[in-house]
Design an enzyme around this catalytic site. Structure first.
Site, PDB file in Angstrom:
ATOM      1  N   HIS A 249       0.891  -1.173   0.000  1.00  0.00           N
ATOM      2  CA  HIS A 249       0.000   0.000   0.000  1.00  0.00           C
ATOM      3  C   HIS A 249       0.927   1.220   0.000  1.00  0.00           C
ATOM      4  O   HIS A 249       2.030   1.172   0.563  1.00  0.00           O
ATOM      5  CB  HIS A 249      -0.816  -0.057   1.298  1.00  0.00           C
ATOM      6  CG  HIS A 249      -1.857   1.001   1.445  1.00  0.00           C
ATOM      7  ND1 HIS A 249      -1.564   2.292   1.788  1.00  0.00           N
ATOM      8  CD2 HIS A 249      -3.208   0.950   1.316  1.00  0.00           C
ATOM      9  CE1 HIS A 249      -2.685   2.999   1.872  1.00  0.00           C
ATOM     10  NE2 HIS A 249      -3.699   2.196   1.583  1.00  0.00           N
TER      11      HIS A 249
ATOM     12  N   ASP B  30       3.113  -4.058   8.319  1.00  0.00           N
ATOM     13  CA  ASP B  30       1.926  -3.239   8.095  1.00  0.00           C
ATOM     14  C   ASP B  30       0.731  -4.151   8.319  1.00  0.00           C
ATOM     15  O   ASP B  30       0.395  -4.978   7.472  1.00  0.00           O
ATOM     16  CB  ASP B  30       1.977  -2.681   6.662  1.00  0.00           C
ATOM     17  CG  ASP B  30       0.657  -2.040   6.243  1.00  0.00           C
ATOM     18  OD1 ASP B  30      -0.312  -2.079   7.024  1.00  0.00           O
ATOM     19  OD2 ASP B  30       0.606  -1.521   5.109  1.00  0.00           O
TER      20      ASP B  30
ATOM     21  N   GLN C  97      -4.419  -4.734   7.246  1.00  0.00           N
ATOM     22  CA  GLN C  97      -5.388  -5.735   6.778  1.00  0.00           C
ATOM     23  C   GLN C  97      -5.269  -7.046   7.541  1.00  0.00           C
ATOM     24  O   GLN C  97      -6.098  -7.931   7.357  1.00  0.00           O
ATOM     25  CB  GLN C  97      -5.194  -6.011   5.283  1.00  0.00           C
ATOM     26  CG  GLN C  97      -5.407  -4.815   4.387  1.00  0.00           C
ATOM     27  CD  GLN C  97      -6.854  -4.329   4.378  1.00  0.00           C
ATOM     28  OE1 GLN C  97      -7.773  -5.079   4.668  1.00  0.00           O
ATOM     29  NE2 GLN C  97      -7.042  -3.065   4.058  1.00  0.00           N
TER      30      GLN C  97
ATOM     31  N   LYS D   8     -10.352  -0.478  10.700  1.00  0.00           N
ATOM     32  CA  LYS D   8     -10.424  -1.734   9.926  1.00  0.00           C
ATOM     33  C   LYS D   8     -10.791  -2.895  10.838  1.00  0.00           C
ATOM     34  O   LYS D   8     -10.864  -4.038  10.417  1.00  0.00           O
ATOM     35  CB  LYS D   8      -9.066  -2.039   9.285  1.00  0.00           C
ATOM     36  CG  LYS D   8      -8.433  -0.875   8.556  1.00  0.00           C
ATOM     37  CD  LYS D   8      -8.445  -1.042   7.075  1.00  0.00           C
ATOM     38  CE  LYS D   8      -7.595   0.036   6.427  1.00  0.00           C
ATOM     39  NZ  LYS D   8      -7.973   0.294   5.057  1.00  0.00           N
TER      40      LYS D   8
ATOM     41  N   CYS E  81      -4.633   2.256  -3.690  1.00  0.00           N
ATOM     42  CA  CYS E  81      -3.423   2.857  -3.101  1.00  0.00           C
ATOM     43  C   CYS E  81      -2.211   1.953  -3.337  1.00  0.00           C
ATOM     44  O   CYS E  81      -1.353   1.812  -2.440  1.00  0.00           O
ATOM     45  CB  CYS E  81      -3.585   3.130  -1.615  1.00  0.00           C
ATOM     46  SG  CYS E  81      -4.846   4.343  -1.246  1.00  0.00           S
TER      47      CYS E  81
HETATM   48  N1  PMP Z   1      -1.683  -0.468   4.667  1.00  0.00           N
HETATM   49  C1  PMP Z   1      -2.644  -1.237   4.154  1.00  0.00           C
HETATM   50  C2  PMP Z   1      -2.322  -2.620   3.671  1.00  0.00           C
HETATM   51  C3  PMP Z   1      -3.954  -0.736   4.069  1.00  0.00           C
HETATM   52  O1  PMP Z   1      -4.921  -1.499   3.555  1.00  0.00           O
HETATM   53  C4  PMP Z   1      -4.228   0.566   4.539  1.00  0.00           C
HETATM   54  C5  PMP Z   1      -5.624   1.156   4.445  1.00  0.00           C
HETATM   55  N2  PMP Z   1      -6.234   0.990   3.201  1.00  0.00           N
HETATM   56  C6  PMP Z   1      -3.182   1.306   5.083  1.00  0.00           C
HETATM   57  C7  PMP Z   1      -1.932   0.772   5.138  1.00  0.00           C
HETATM   58  C8  PMP Z   1      -3.401   2.679   5.615  1.00  0.00           C
HETATM   59  O2  PMP Z   1      -4.299   2.658   6.684  1.00  0.00           O
HETATM   60  P1  PMP Z   1      -4.936   4.004   7.236  1.00  0.00           P
HETATM   61  O3  PMP Z   1      -5.492   4.716   6.036  1.00  0.00           O
HETATM   62  O4  PMP Z   1      -6.000   3.556   8.178  1.00  0.00           O
HETATM   63  O5  PMP Z   1      -3.846   4.772   7.894  1.00  0.00           O
END
Ligand code: PMP
Length: 405
Positions: free
Chosen positions: A122, A199, A202, A225, A363
């Site tokens: 991401h 990270d 998920q 999440k 993203c």
């Molecule tokens: N890493 C991953 C794998 C994600 O799916 C996300 C959220 N889509 C993020 C980081 C970022 O999370 P947040 O927007 O809640 O900071």
């Protein structure tokens, strides 16, 4: 104990609403999960009963708010099996948690050092490290994936060397659902002396996460999440590492002593938490974790597996649909493209039928380029989804396909 799906769904008020006159089928859980009544109640209760600032009041409300806020930290520490409550740093989410680590690391990296990420990041775990490398003169290395969307573990291991100072990788890919073998990857990275960040955005909502068993140094995740509020998340880090981690923001709460000329920093966890925190968010996140932990985790995991299995089976039988990401170990996500249609058009037509999915690059622009797709349509499942909803998704997709043909 097994999963009482109807009873579980009834705890999520939003699931009974309609969109365009159709029952909502919410399949965008990788973007954010819905909130059970227990979490909504915790937020309302905080604001109606004990709203006050924490750590500073000489009055009952402040004491109570502080107690609830710090108890929330204990709930998180237990949930992820942290070594101590000092290892749980509140952040605004995964993104901020990764930035705290990357910002500190940028001050320690030098030309000649390497940071290793993967092709499935991401942007939060890619751009952040890319910028830390640009600032410090270190080199960013990217471990490739296979066409299935699985990490090429041999290539990952081959990229590790004594120059590797830091390894950052996802527990679960948000775009593909691939589950990485983080325990063995962390062990390989530690063997060359690198620090390891997972990270967990998920990975956190699908069962028990044990940060000590994973063997990483940092684990980042977001409350939203995990059935909790937005604007709150956690950086877990090993106490010995966080104790002298470069401070991220300065201001109230994080200091020990201040003069006009200089300041010294407080102890963990406050030294990495400047300013008034998201008190209600932390309390809401703890309510979400307690709610989640009250479920039968094995039953939850079996249900999620059944949802993905049904979706995958129907996708494989669907002419003109290509699944993007076919890793053997996958969780919660079905990414796909329909021949001759743009994912955004598919998403639009599904939305008109009450089916909420996400479309686009998720993203993860470099990953989309690697997979040679402009983006995908992504249905992502959570514990409150039903097999009937998976069927509704595919009926809606048939309609989209006929309209876009
Ligand atoms: N890493 C991953 C794998 C994600 O799916 C996300 C959220 N889509 C993020 C980081 C970022 O999370 P947040 O927007 O809640 O900071």
């Amino acid at each position: 104990m097994s999963l009482d799906l109807n009873g579980l769904r009834a705890q999520f008020p939003i699931l009974s609403r309609q969109v365009d006159g159709k029952p909502l089928v919410y399949l965008d859980n990788a973007a954010t999960t819905q909130k059970p009544q227990a979490v909504i109640d915790a937020l309302v209760n905080f604001y109606t009963q004990c709203n006050a600032n924490v750590h500073r009041g000489a009055h009952a409300l402040s004491d109570e708010a502080t107690r609830r806020y710090e108890q929330a930290r204990d709930v998180v520490a237990d949930f992820i099996r942290a070594g101590s409550r000092q290892e749980v740093i509140w952040t605004s989410g995964t993104t901020e948690a990764i930035n705290i680590v990357a910002n500190g690391m940028a001050q320690r990296l030098q030309p000649g050092d390497e940071v290793l990420v993967t092709e499935m990041e991401h942007h939060a775990n890619l751009v952040t490290w890319q910028q830390a490398c640009l600032r410090s003169g270190a080199q960013l290395k990217v471990a490739p994936i296979l066409d299935s969307g699985e990490l090429d573990v041999d290539a990952f291991n081959a990229l590790l060397s004594p120059q590797t100072r830091f390894v950052a990788l996802p527990h679960v890919s948000n775009a593909l659902g691939t589950v990485n073998p983080i325990q063995s990857l962390a062990a390989s990275a530690k063997a060359v002396g690198a620090l390891v960040l997972i990270d967990g955005a998920q990975g956190i909502a699908h069962g028990q996460v044990d940060v000590q068993a994973i063997g990483c140094d940092f684990y980042a995740f977001s409350g939203h999440k995990l059935f909790g509020p937005t604007g709150i998340g956690v950086l877990w880090g090993r106490q010995t590492i966080l104790e002298d981690w470069p401070v991220w923001q300065t201001g109230g709460e994080m200091i020990a002593k201040v003069s006009y000329e200089c300041a010294t920093w407080g102890t963990l966890p406050n030294r990495l938490e400047a300013g008034t925190p998201n008190i209600a968010g932390a309390i809401g996140m703890a309510a979400a974790i307690s709610w989640f932990m009250s479920l039968d985790v094995a039953a939850v995991q079996a249900h999620e597996k059944a949802l993905l299995a049904s979706a995958t089976e129907q996708a494989q039988a669907f002419e003109g649909l290509k699944i993007i990401g076919t890793a053997k170990d996958k969780i919660g996500v079905l990414s796909f493209v329909l021949d001759g249609s743009h994912p955004a058009d598919v998403g639009f037509i599904l939305d008109r039928q009450g089916v909420a999915i996400r479309t686009g690059d998720h993203c993860a622009q470099p990953l989309m380029r690697r997979l040679n797709v402009p983006g995908t349509a992504r249905a992502s499942f959570s514990i409150y989804n039903s097999l009937d909803e998976v069927d509704v998704l595919f009926k809606a997709l048939k309609k989209a396909q006929s309209m876009l043909a």
